[in-house]
Design a protein around this motif. Structure first.
Motif, short mmCIF file in Angstrom:
data_model
loop_
_atom_site.label_atom_id
_atom_site.label_comp_id
_atom_site.label_asym_id
_atom_site.label_seq_id
_atom_site.Cartn_x
_atom_site.Cartn_y
_atom_site.Cartn_z
N PHE A 1 0.74 -9.78 -7.74
CA PHE A 1 1.22 -9.95 -6.37
C PHE A 1 2.73 -10.18 -6.30
O PHE A 1 3.41 -9.60 -5.45
CB PHE A 1 0.50 -11.12 -5.69
CG PHE A 1 -0.89 -10.78 -5.23
CD1 PHE A 1 -1.10 -9.88 -4.21
CD2 PHE A 1 -1.99 -11.35 -5.84
CE1 PHE A 1 -2.38 -9.55 -3.79
CE2 PHE A 1 -3.27 -11.04 -5.43
CZ PHE A 1 -3.46 -10.14 -4.39
N TYR A 2 3.26 -11.00 -7.21
CA TYR A 2 4.66 -11.42 -7.08
C TYR A 2 5.63 -10.66 -7.97
O TYR A 2 6.84 -10.75 -7.78
CB TYR A 2 4.75 -12.93 -7.33
CG TYR A 2 3.95 -13.71 -6.32
CD1 TYR A 2 4.50 -14.03 -5.09
CD2 TYR A 2 2.64 -14.07 -6.58
CE1 TYR A 2 3.77 -14.72 -4.13
CE2 TYR A 2 1.88 -14.76 -5.63
CZ TYR A 2 2.45 -15.07 -4.41
OH TYR A 2 1.72 -15.74 -3.48
N ILE A 3 5.11 -9.94 -8.94
CA ILE A 3 5.97 -9.08 -9.76
C ILE A 3 5.81 -7.61 -9.35
O ILE A 3 6.74 -6.81 -9.47
CB ILE A 3 5.65 -9.25 -11.26
CG1 ILE A 3 5.93 -10.69 -11.69
CG2 ILE A 3 6.46 -8.29 -12.11
CD1 ILE A 3 5.62 -10.98 -13.15
N ILE B 1 7.43 -4.39 -4.26
CA ILE B 1 7.22 -3.04 -3.71
C ILE B 1 7.19 -3.11 -2.18
O ILE B 1 7.75 -2.22 -1.50
CB ILE B 1 5.90 -2.44 -4.24
CG1 ILE B 1 6.02 -2.15 -5.74
CG2 ILE B 1 5.54 -1.17 -3.49
CD1 ILE B 1 4.75 -1.62 -6.37
N ALA B 2 6.57 -4.13 -1.63
CA ALA B 2 6.54 -4.30 -0.18
C ALA B 2 7.95 -4.44 0.39
O ALA B 2 8.27 -3.85 1.44
CB ALA B 2 5.70 -5.51 0.19
N CYS B 3 8.80 -5.20 -0.29
CA CYS B 3 10.18 -5.38 0.18
C CYS B 3 10.96 -4.06 0.15
O CYS B 3 11.68 -3.73 1.09
CB CYS B 3 10.89 -6.43 -0.67
SG CYS B 3 10.27 -8.11 -0.45
N VAL B 4 10.78 -3.32 -0.94
CA VAL B 4 11.51 -2.04 -1.07
C VAL B 4 11.05 -1.06 0.00
O VAL B 4 11.88 -0.45 0.70
CB VAL B 4 11.30 -1.45 -2.48
CG1 VAL B 4 11.87 -0.03 -2.54
CG2 VAL B 4 11.95 -2.33 -3.53
N LEU B 5 9.74 -0.89 0.15
CA LEU B 5 9.23 0.07 1.12
C LEU B 5 9.45 -0.39 2.55
O LEU B 5 9.66 0.44 3.45
CB LEU B 5 7.73 0.30 0.88
CG LEU B 5 7.34 0.94 -0.45
CD1 LEU B 5 5.84 1.10 -0.55
CD2 LEU B 5 8.02 2.30 -0.61
N TRP C 1 2.59 -3.24 3.97
CA TRP C 1 1.16 -3.24 3.66
C TRP C 1 0.85 -2.37 2.45
O TRP C 1 -0.06 -2.68 1.69
CB TRP C 1 0.35 -2.78 4.87
CG TRP C 1 -1.04 -3.35 4.85
CD1 TRP C 1 -2.19 -2.72 4.50
CD2 TRP C 1 -1.41 -4.68 5.19
NE1 TRP C 1 -3.27 -3.56 4.60
CE2 TRP C 1 -2.81 -4.79 5.01
CE3 TRP C 1 -0.71 -5.81 5.63
CZ2 TRP C 1 -3.51 -5.96 5.26
CZ3 TRP C 1 -1.39 -6.98 5.87
CH2 TRP C 1 -2.77 -7.04 5.69
N ILE C 2 1.60 -1.30 2.25
CA ILE C 2 1.41 -0.47 1.05
C ILE C 2 1.73 -1.29 -0.20
O ILE C 2 1.04 -1.20 -1.22
CB ILE C 2 2.31 0.79 1.11
CG1 ILE C 2 1.80 1.74 2.19
CG2 ILE C 2 2.33 1.50 -0.24
CD1 ILE C 2 2.71 2.93 2.44
N GLY C 3 2.77 -2.11 -0.13
CA GLY C 3 3.08 -2.99 -1.26
C GLY C 3 1.95 -3.95 -1.55
O GLY C 3 1.62 -4.20 -2.72
#
Length: 295
Positions: free
Chosen positions: A232-234, A239-243, A255-257
């Protein structure tokens, strides 16, 4: 347990509606109603445990003897709490991140709706998870690893059936469900566009919820903590932040992250479960009966 939690839930609807709509508390009335309901449930359960004759066969009341096993219970309780909290917090972090996106009012509402929908669906899978955890631990404690393995297999099949059912319900009834949260046509339309992603996460969560229960039953809480922390955190949240912030996906990116984190979590726990030598998961014959060891 169902009755003692179901009755407060029914009362909660009335208390929440009255405090929110009939008083000046407005939305503040919602958490107050939740607090009242939870304490009502606690008091009802405490009264039942204290007065019911069924408990008198095995429990003679409160005593200092119970404090002798606090450390033993904490060794399992703290990792169990950590594995659950790490997953729940990942969902709540999405709500916080949604407030930093453009049109934060809409995105926050949308993510909050998805998180609450996911949580409600997960509670159904959590029932299977608790059953799997109890059955697996009991069978292993009784020295029946094959029965524990069969219990896990049955629980997984039921979780797949439950996941498919929930996906179909949310897919065909998303507009009706969104209407319970908001009467805004914009939010309802945005929720409809999120439905495919939400359906995927609900299905994965239904399966991994049961696997997490098996992990608790086998005493693998510490492994689940590491798995949840990494997935979840690595993987998931970054990934959620980037997308969410670097692409035009916005709420969908967040949500994809989360789906990536859930998928990695489910795969990790599934691999641990499948590579387990179940015939070695049992109590040793020389274990002291007065000092039981959890598997």
């Amino acid at each position: 347990m169902v009755i003692l939690t179901g009755l407060p839930l029914l009362i909660h609807f009335g208390i929440a509606y009255a405090l929110v709509h009939w008083t000046a508390l407005s939305f503040v009335g919602a958490p107050i109603a939740a607090s009242i309901t939870l304490w009502l449930s606690v008091l009802m359960m405490a009264l039942y445990v204290t007065c019911a004759k069924k408990f008198k066969l095995t429990w003679e009341g409160f005593s200092l003897e119970s404090f002798q096993y606090i450390l033993t219970n904490l060794k399992l309780a703290l990792p169990s709490a950590a594995m659950v909290c790490l997953e729940y917090w990942a969902f709540e972090i999405l709500v916080l991140l949604a407030g930093l996106l453009q049109d934060s009012v809409t995105t926050t509402s949308l993510i909050a709706m998805c998180v609450n929908t996911e949580a409600i669906c997960y509670m159904l899978a959590y029932g299977l998870s608790a059953a799997a955890s109890t059955r697996v631990s009991n069978e292993l404690g009784a020295g029946h690893p094959n029965r524990a393995k069969n219990a896990m297999a049955v629980s997984l099949k039921l979780s797949l059936l439950l996941g498919v059912t929930l996906v179909l319900v949310i897919t065909f009834g998303h507009n009706i469900w969104a209407g319970f949260f908001s009467d805004s046509s914009t939010i309802i339309a945005e929720f409809a566009s999120m439905t495919p992603l939400l359906a995927i996460s609900i299905f994965i969560d239904s399966v991994q919820g049961v696997i997490s229960g098996v992990a608790r039953g086998c005493g693998w809480q510490h492994l689940a903590v590491y798995a949840n922390l990494a997935t979840f955190y690595i993987i998931g949240v970054p990934i959620a932040c980037v997308l969410g912030f670097k692409t035009k996906l916005q709420a969908k990116g967040l949500w994809i992250g989360l789906i990536c984190g859930l998928s990695c979590q489910a795969v990790t726990l599934f691999i641990i479960t499948m590579r387990t030598k179940w015939d070695k998961l049992h109590l040793r014959e020389d274990d002291n009966k007065e000092n039981p060891v959890s598997v």
